[in-house]
Design a protein around this motif. Structure first.
Motif, mmCIF file in Angstrom:
data_model
loop_
_atom_site.group_PDB
_atom_site.id
_atom_site.type_symbol
_atom_site.label_atom_id
_atom_site.label_comp_id
_atom_site.label_asym_id
_atom_site.label_seq_id
_atom_site.Cartn_x
_atom_site.Cartn_y
_atom_site.Cartn_z
ATOM 1 N N ARG A 43 0.830 -1.370 0.180
ATOM 2 C CA ARG A 43 0.090 -0.109 -0.087
ATOM 3 C C ARG A 43 0.763 1.274 0.039
ATOM 4 O O ARG A 43 0.382 2.443 -0.122
ATOM 5 C CB ARG A 43 -0.970 0.224 1.113
ATOM 6 C CG ARG A 43 -2.022 -1.002 1.332
ATOM 7 C CD ARG A 43 -2.705 -1.284 2.405
ATOM 8 N NE ARG A 43 -3.176 0.039 2.677
ATOM 9 C CZ ARG A 43 -3.775 0.511 4.010
ATOM 10 N NH1 ARG A 43 -3.780 -0.664 5.032
ATOM 11 N NH2 ARG A 43 -4.180 1.878 4.460
ATOM 12 N N SER A 111 -5.288 -5.983 -4.693
ATOM 13 C CA SER A 111 -5.253 -6.321 -3.678
ATOM 14 C C SER A 111 -4.826 -4.964 -2.766
ATOM 15 O O SER A 111 -5.493 -4.830 -1.460
ATOM 16 C CB SER A 111 -4.672 -7.464 -3.318
ATOM 17 O OG SER A 111 -4.966 -8.694 -4.267
ATOM 18 N N LYS A 114 -7.665 -2.198 -2.589
ATOM 19 C CA LYS A 114 -8.834 -2.668 -1.748
ATOM 20 C C LYS A 114 -8.855 -2.139 -0.330
ATOM 21 O O LYS A 114 -9.542 -2.094 0.590
ATOM 22 C CB LYS A 114 -9.248 -4.211 -2.061
ATOM 23 C CG LYS A 114 -9.794 -4.285 -3.259
ATOM 24 C CD LYS A 114 -10.152 -5.640 -3.598
ATOM 25 C CE LYS A 114 -10.634 -6.069 -4.820
ATOM 26 N NZ LYS A 114 -11.164 -7.417 -4.954
ATOM 27 N N GLU A 115 -7.344 -2.466 0.194
ATOM 28 C CA GLU A 115 -7.103 -2.092 1.576
ATOM 29 C C GLU A 115 -6.886 -0.640 1.775
ATOM 30 O O GLU A 115 -7.237 -0.063 2.701
ATOM 31 C CB GLU A 115 -5.738 -2.697 1.827
ATOM 32 C CG GLU A 115 -6.161 -4.415 2.214
ATOM 33 C CD GLU A 115 -4.725 -4.956 2.482
ATOM 34 O OE1 GLU A 115 -3.844 -4.326 2.884
ATOM 35 O OE2 GLU A 115 -4.532 -6.242 2.264
ATOM 36 N N THR A 116 -6.203 -0.080 0.671
ATOM 37 C CA THR A 116 -5.910 1.595 0.879
ATOM 38 C C THR A 116 -7.227 2.144 0.743
ATOM 39 O O THR A 116 -7.679 3.314 1.516
ATOM 40 C CB THR A 116 -5.205 1.998 -0.430
ATOM 41 O OG1 THR A 116 -4.083 1.246 -0.473
ATOM 42 C CG2 THR A 116 -4.767 3.389 -0.378
ATOM 43 N N PRO A 118 -11.208 0.955 1.125
ATOM 44 C CA PRO A 118 -12.100 0.058 0.970
ATOM 45 C C PRO A 118 -13.587 0.517 0.517
ATOM 46 O O PRO A 118 -14.466 -0.256 -0.089
ATOM 47 C CB PRO A 118 -12.281 -0.386 2.376
ATOM 48 C CG PRO A 118 -10.973 0.154 3.223
ATOM 49 C CD PRO A 118 -10.689 1.237 2.425
#
Length: 278
Positions: A43, A111, A114-116, A118
């Motif tokens: 990220r 991937s 999606k964490e950075t 949501p």
């Protein structure tokens, strides 16, 4: 520029990773590069850029272009080549109510994205073979087209992106012409010319701008990074050499300045914004 001229320009401008390789092989090598960086940096901003100062200017330039697009309160925005989601995370905090989607052809980048961020939607997709998505009020890129190994591929990607937008196509990409002008400044004070990264093919404005004008009624070009790049790649390197200039305090100071006021500084920043409207 005719087809022969375009072919010659493409051969002259291609990065080393594209030289002596067929299109599919070169495309896979570039993907392998970004997969490696996504795996290594996750990220972190470093997954997509070296300088936090230019990232700040890129996000501010995108913000201003989106504001000029006069969007509805529930606008749908797509970033093609979204990387690990840094742009969408920053912009979605500025434009509440908009729907944000990002696509990238590196699963590891998606991937991380999606964490950075949501609250946004992210898909694995190749800009040369996009799924049936959209339409969007705005589609934008940030140094994505330069990863395509030929002028023909860049034009094909632009066509694909143009078909997805009902309003604006906003491109932040590296320009061959402004990078050459930057290198001319370096030579004036005795520095060597900076070569492009092996996996980059900078946009040839003599080809790309006419192509954009064939698809959109208005194409505006903004050189938002000129002062930044004159300091980073010319003056600081002339005084400090290659070590430490990306993190020099003056780079954050120039980012502070240029996000508050417009500072015209010619056409020397390799990042240009191309704002295309229907």
């Amino acid at each position: 520029m005719n087809d022969d001229d375009e072919t010659e320009a493409e051969a002259r401008l291609s990065g080393a990773i594209f030289d002596n390789a067929d299109t599919e092989t070169a495309h896979m090598r570039v993907k392998a590069h970004w997969t490696d960086w996504a795996t290594k940096y996750g990220r972190d901003l470093r997954a997509t850029t070296l300088a936090s100062s230019i990232k700040r200017l890129e996000i501010d330039a995108l913000r201003r272009a989106i504001e000029r697009s006069s969007l509805p309160h529930d606008a749908h925005v797509l970033e093609a080549g979204c990387g690990n989601g840094q742009n969408i995370a920053a912009l979605s905090a500025l434009f509440e109510g908009y729907s944000w989607t990002g696509v990238d052809y590196v699963p590891e980048m998606i991937s991380a994205a999606k964490e950075t961020c949501p609250r946004a939607t992210f898909h694995v997709a190749d800009v040369l073979d996009l799924p049936n998505i959209g339409p969007y009020n705005v589609v934008f890129t940030d140094r994505m087209l330069i990863n395509l190994g030929s002028v023909a591929m860049q034009k094909r990607a632009i066509d694909n992106l143009a078909s997805l937008t009902q309003g604006s196509l906003i491109l932040i990409e590296n320009s061959r012409q402004t990078k050459d002008a930057q290198n001319d400044l370096r030579e004036v004070i005795g520095l060597p010319r900076r070569r492009d990264a092996d996996f980059n093919l900078f946009l040839n404005d003599e080809v790309i701008i006419p192509h954009l004008k064939s698809l959109f009624s208005t194409v505006e070009v903004e050189d938002f990074g000129s002062l930044h790049d004159i300091l980073l790649y010319v003056l600081l390197q002339a005084t400090l050499g290659d070590a430490g200039h990306y993190d020099h305090p003056i780079m954050q100071a120039v980012a502070d300045l240029c996000t508050k006021v417009s500072v015209p500084a010619g056409h020397f920043g390799q990042n240009r914004l191309y704002h295309c409207r229907r």
